[in-house]
Motif scaffolding. Structure first.
Motif, mmCIF file in Angstrom:
data_model
loop_
_atom_site.group_PDB
_atom_site.id
_atom_site.type_symbol
_atom_site.label_atom_id
_atom_site.label_comp_id
_atom_site.label_asym_id
_atom_site.label_seq_id
_atom_site.Cartn_x
_atom_site.Cartn_y
_atom_site.Cartn_z
ATOM 1 N N LYS A 87 6.687 19.264 -44.292
ATOM 2 C CA LYS A 87 6.776 18.627 -45.617
ATOM 3 C C LYS A 87 8.173 18.816 -46.215
ATOM 4 O O LYS A 87 8.714 17.902 -46.837
ATOM 5 C CB LYS A 87 5.704 19.204 -46.549
ATOM 6 C CG LYS A 87 4.299 18.718 -46.211
ATOM 7 C CD LYS A 87 3.260 19.201 -47.208
ATOM 8 C CE LYS A 87 2.870 20.631 -46.946
ATOM 9 N NZ LYS A 87 1.721 21.092 -47.746
ATOM 10 N N THR A 92 5.348 13.313 -43.747
ATOM 11 C CA THR A 92 3.914 13.468 -43.979
ATOM 12 C C THR A 92 3.193 13.125 -42.673
ATOM 13 O O THR A 92 3.709 12.369 -41.849
ATOM 14 C CB THR A 92 3.397 12.533 -45.089
ATOM 15 O OG1 THR A 92 3.763 11.191 -44.761
ATOM 16 C CG2 THR A 92 3.991 12.910 -46.440
ATOM 17 N N GLY A 123 -2.866 17.709 -44.905
ATOM 18 C CA GLY A 123 -2.629 16.780 -46.013
ATOM 19 C C GLY A 123 -3.141 15.382 -45.731
ATOM 20 O O GLY A 123 -2.579 14.396 -46.226
ATOM 21 N N LEU A 156 3.728 11.117 -37.483
ATOM 22 C CA LEU A 156 4.336 11.514 -38.746
ATOM 23 C C LEU A 156 5.057 10.313 -39.354
ATOM 24 O O LEU A 156 5.497 9.414 -38.646
ATOM 25 C CB LEU A 156 5.364 12.644 -38.555
ATOM 26 C CG LEU A 156 4.892 13.950 -37.931
ATOM 27 C CD1 LEU A 156 6.032 14.983 -37.969
ATOM 28 C CD2 LEU A 156 3.677 14.498 -38.630
#
Ligand code: MG
Length: 160
Positions: A87, A92, A123, A156
């Motif tokens: 992060k 993300t 997340g 990602l």
């Protein structure tokens, strides 16, 4: 937006007298992973996939098994640390998909608990985590119950 994909793999020997932890869940088993940490192959492979997507290193460089500080540590702690780094670098997680190769026990009853452990750290929603169990069909070291392995791909997204 810039997408980056990563691949992770891990394998551990299974021996008597050790816990069997997969995705942060303690499984009922007479054997567990011979490892410096808790030997969680799924989380170790997730970490390698995340680091691979970021284009650097592997879990052995971050948490070396020669360092007593990491002895017996829960791999969920390692994942939390790596996610801070991910992060912090502006990434993300989009989704992960995984295979866990294990002769027994059957993983299906435990997969929801694994996702519950993983999704807050990653997340993402539980729907963006794939965990599939495969036996070795009695063949090879996995089929004989002497090893457990995991493969993971991670996607990602970088806003940078
Ligand atoms: Mg490992």
């Amino acid at each position: 937006m810039k997408f980056k994909i990563g691949l992770g793999y891990d394998l551990h020997r299974l021996v008597p007298g050790r816990p069997l932890v997969v995705g942060g869940v303690n499984l009922p088993s007479e054997v567990g992973c011979l490892a410096h940490s808790d030997g969680d192959v799924l989380i170790h492979a997730i970490i390698d996939a995340l680091l691979g997507a970021k284009g650097e290193g592997d879990i052995g460089q971050r948490f070396p098994d020669s360092d007593p500080a990491y002895a017996g540590r829960a791999s969920l702690e390692f994942l939390a640390s790596i996610m801070e780094e991910i992060k912090g670098a502006g990434f993300t997680v989009v989704n992960i998909d995984s295979l866990v190769l294990l002769e027994k026990p059957r993983l299906l009853p435990y997969i929801d608990s694994m996702k519950t452990n993983l999704y807050p750290l990653l997340g993402i929603s539980p729907q963006n985590i794939g965990i599939k169990a495969k036996t070795g069909e009695g063949l090879g070291e996995i089929g004989a119950g002497r090893a457990i392995a995991s493969w993971v791909v991670a996607l990602l997204n970088s806003s940078g």
